[in-house]
Enzyme design. Structure first.
Site, PDB file in Angstrom:
ATOM      1  N   SER A 122       0.825  -1.210   0.000  1.00 32.67           N
ATOM      2  CA  SER A 122       0.000   0.000   0.000  1.00 32.67           C
ATOM      3  C   SER A 122       0.854   1.252   0.000  1.00 32.67           C
ATOM      4  O   SER A 122       0.326   2.336  -0.206  1.00 32.67           O
ATOM      5  CB  SER A 122      -0.962   0.051   1.186  1.00 32.67           C
ATOM      6  N   HIS A 143      -2.859  -3.239  -6.233  1.00 31.36           N
ATOM      7  CA  HIS A 143      -3.311  -2.776  -4.915  1.00 31.36           C
ATOM      8  C   HIS A 143      -4.796  -3.068  -4.736  1.00 31.36           C
ATOM      9  O   HIS A 143      -5.658  -2.313  -5.189  1.00 31.36           O
ATOM     10  CB  HIS A 143      -3.008  -1.271  -4.776  1.00 31.36           C
ATOM     11  N   GLU A 155      -6.073  -0.858  -7.815  1.00 27.94           N
ATOM     12  CA  GLU A 155      -5.151   0.114  -8.429  1.00 27.94           C
ATOM     13  C   GLU A 155      -4.041  -0.717  -9.069  1.00 27.94           C
ATOM     14  O   GLU A 155      -3.341  -1.437  -8.357  1.00 27.94           O
ATOM     15  CB  GLU A 155      -4.522   1.017  -7.361  1.00 27.94           C
ATOM     16  N   ASN A 193      -4.458   6.303  -1.311  1.00 26.81           N
ATOM     17  CA  ASN A 193      -4.060   6.825  -0.006  1.00 26.81           C
ATOM     18  C   ASN A 193      -3.621   8.288  -0.057  1.00 26.81           C
ATOM     19  O   ASN A 193      -3.741   9.005   0.931  1.00 26.81           O
ATOM     20  CB  ASN A 193      -2.949   5.952   0.585  1.00 26.81           C
TER      21      ASN A 193
HETATM   22  N1  NAD Z   1      -5.156  -4.663   5.408  1.00 23.11           N
HETATM   23  C1  NAD Z   1      -5.496  -3.761   4.488  1.00 23.11           C
HETATM   24  O1  NAD Z   1      -6.519  -3.087   4.600  1.00 23.11           O
HETATM   25  C2  NAD Z   1      -4.639  -3.582   3.263  1.00 23.11           C
HETATM   26  C3  NAD Z   1      -5.194  -2.962   2.125  1.00 23.11           C
HETATM   27  C4  NAD Z   1      -4.427  -2.873   0.964  1.00 23.11           C
HETATM   28  C5  NAD Z   1      -3.142  -3.351   0.952  1.00 23.11           C
HETATM   29  N2  NAD Z   1      -2.605  -3.924   2.091  1.00 23.11           N
HETATM   30  C6  NAD Z   1      -1.236  -4.437   2.014  1.00 23.11           C
HETATM   31  O2  NAD Z   1      -1.301  -5.856   1.893  1.00 23.11           O
HETATM   32  C7  NAD Z   1      -0.150  -6.441   2.489  1.00 23.11           C
HETATM   33  C8  NAD Z   1      -0.568  -7.490   3.508  1.00 23.11           C
HETATM   34  O3  NAD Z   1      -1.346  -6.855   4.495  1.00 23.11           O
HETATM   35  P1  NAD Z   1      -2.340  -7.671   5.442  1.00 23.11           P
HETATM   36  O4  NAD Z   1      -3.218  -6.665   6.074  1.00 23.11           O
HETATM   37  O5  NAD Z   1      -2.934  -8.815   4.688  1.00 23.11           O
HETATM   38  O6  NAD Z   1      -1.304  -8.252   6.513  1.00 23.11           O
HETATM   39  P2  NAD Z   1      -1.519  -9.486   7.533  1.00 23.11           P
HETATM   40  O7  NAD Z   1      -0.559  -9.252   8.628  1.00 23.11           O
HETATM   41  O8  NAD Z   1      -2.967  -9.682   7.813  1.00 23.11           O
HETATM   42  O9  NAD Z   1      -1.031 -10.767   6.666  1.00 23.11           O
HETATM   43  C9  NAD Z   1       0.277 -10.977   6.279  1.00 23.11           C
HETATM   44  C10 NAD Z   1       0.520 -12.486   6.215  1.00 23.11           C
HETATM   45  O10 NAD Z   1       1.796 -12.711   5.619  1.00 23.11           O
HETATM   46  C11 NAD Z   1       2.370 -13.819   6.276  1.00 23.11           C
HETATM   47  N3  NAD Z   1       3.816 -13.861   6.038  1.00 23.11           N
HETATM   48  C12 NAD Z   1       4.833 -13.289   6.730  1.00 23.11           C
HETATM   49  N4  NAD Z   1       6.016 -13.600   6.168  1.00 23.11           N
HETATM   50  C13 NAD Z   1       5.741 -14.395   5.095  1.00 23.11           C
HETATM   51  C14 NAD Z   1       6.526 -15.054   4.114  1.00 23.11           C
HETATM   52  N5  NAD Z   1       7.852 -14.942   4.151  1.00 23.11           N
HETATM   53  N6  NAD Z   1       5.905 -15.796   3.167  1.00 23.11           N
HETATM   54  C15 NAD Z   1       4.550 -15.905   3.136  1.00 23.11           C
HETATM   55  N7  NAD Z   1       3.756 -15.299   4.055  1.00 23.11           N
HETATM   56  C16 NAD Z   1       4.338 -14.565   5.008  1.00 23.11           C
HETATM   57  C17 NAD Z   1       1.983 -13.603   7.739  1.00 23.11           C
HETATM   58  O11 NAD Z   1       2.131 -14.821   8.471  1.00 23.11           O
HETATM   59  C18 NAD Z   1       0.525 -13.156   7.582  1.00 23.11           C
HETATM   60  O12 NAD Z   1      -0.353 -14.269   7.582  1.00 23.11           O
HETATM   61  C19 NAD Z   1       0.670  -5.291   3.058  1.00 23.11           C
HETATM   62  O13 NAD Z   1       1.623  -4.901   2.123  1.00 23.11           O
HETATM   63  C20 NAD Z   1      -0.374  -4.202   3.235  1.00 23.11           C
HETATM   64  O14 NAD Z   1       0.190  -2.904   3.204  1.00 23.11           O
HETATM   65  C21 NAD Z   1      -3.329  -4.071   3.230  1.00 23.11           C
END
Ligand code: NAD
Length: 288
Positions: A122, A143, A155, A193
């Site tokens: 993000s 995104h 996006e 954002n």
């Molecule tokens: N949560 C949101 O609203 C949102 C929206 C858009 C984008 N994002 C982006 O998406 C991405 C993930 O965010 P999230 O909210 O899902 O995070 P999250 O913490 O819910 O999930 C991340 C997952 O990745 C796993 N992980 C860690 N290391 C790993 C590896 N080496 N290989 C495989 N899996 C691994 C973790 O165990 C966890 O289950 C981030 O870059 C975030 O900025 C989040």
């Protein structure tokens, strides 16, 4: 890589975003390899996918038999090597530059040269992540919005190095998922954002300065501007810590003081008032 050659999609990370991304790809008929580091994270991700598919069954959008087929398309694994057969990979691991670089480089080494790597970051520069791999022209930002199965927008972010072919196939793939992709060039905060966070920040300043209560600020935006959620309700949903982190990325990335995070937001984060997930933010929530 042509759109019709994409049959198997790798998803790295089974968290909030990763399980949603696996859900929409499997729902659209793709074979999915969902990789996380521990079985318990995969179990949690699969259970969320099951619950979200049940919601679709309740709304008569899906049959029970189809649910079973969608789930059967998802191969959950802790072995990184399993993603080697993917044609397209979306990375959704936590928002840390070092971790993302490590995971993307590992995937890059395993995948065949034509495969495309996408990141769901993000806020991290897609151009910088692309440069860390051996396939910068086949690297792109995708995104997704939370919750992924519900939100229509993707996006599609062109890094400086992204080839036209990679960009076009990613746009077409997003449409195949039933989403509405929007083309954006790589810049801090992309469009979503960059536009949303200053709105949330200004709403927080209005509360801090005593211009109006959080309820009043949200009421103005909902009833006056037709926003489905007020900015402070939305900030609580996103997480106030996440909002501050993104504002910091914008502030650093542009070097412009207009992006400085509102002190009230920082203070609330310091207090552990992170929004919905902590039970308290601008509003109080029942946990669970
Ligand atoms: N949560 C949101 O609203 C949102 C929206 C858009 C984008 N994002 C982006 O998406 C991405 C993930 O965010 P999230 O909210 O899902 O995070 P999250 O913490 O819910 O999930 C991340 C997952 O990745 C796993 N992980 C860690 N290391 C790993 C590896 N080496 N290989 C495989 N899996 C691994 C973790 O165990 C966890 O289950 C981030 O870059 C975030 O900025 C989040």
């Amino acid at each position: 890589m042509k759109l019709e050659e994409i049959k198997t999609v790798g998803v790295l990370g089974a968290g909030t975003m990763g399980n949603g991304i696996a859900h929409v790809f499997a729902r659209a008929g793709y074979a999915v390899i969902l990789r996380d580091v521990e079985p318990r994270y995969l179990d949690r991700g699969l259970s969320t996918i099951g619950k979200n598919l049940d919601r679709e069954i309740k709304k008569n959008k899906l049959s029970k038999a189809e649910k079973a087929q969608v789930i059967a398309r998802i191969h959950a694994t802790i072995n990184m090597e399993d993603i080697a057969r993917a044609d397209f990979v979306v990375e959704a691991v936590p928002e840390q530059l070092e971790l993302k670089t490590e995971v993307l480089c590992a995937a890059d080494k395993l995948l065949r040269p034509e495969a495309i790597l996408a990141t769901n970051t993000s806020s991290i520069s897609v151009t910088q992540l692309a440069a860390a791999t051996s396939r910068p022209e086949r690297f792109v930002g995708m995104h997704f919005m939370n919750p992924v199965p519900v939100m229509q927008l993707i996006e599609v972010i062109r890094a400086m190095q992204t080839s036209e072919a990679t960009f076009e196939v990613t746009m077409a793939l997003s449409e195949k998922l039933g989403k509405k992709p929007v083309a954006v060039n790589d810049a801090p905060g992309f469009v979503s954002n960059r536009v949303l966070m200053p709105l949330i920040n200004e709403a927080a300043f209005a509360v801090m300065e005593g211009v109006a209560t959080a309820e009043a600020v949200d009421a103005v935006m909902k009833t006056g501007m037709n926003h489905p959620m007020g900015p402070l309700e939305l900030a609580d949903f996103i997480g106030l810590d996440v909002c501050v982190d993104i504002l910091d990325v914008l502030h650093t990335g542009f070097g412009d003081s207009k992006y400085r995070a509102c002190p009230l937001l920082r203070k609330m984060v310091a207090a552990g008032w992170l929004g919905r997930k902590s039970g308290r933010g601008f509003y109080a929530y029942q946990k669970g």
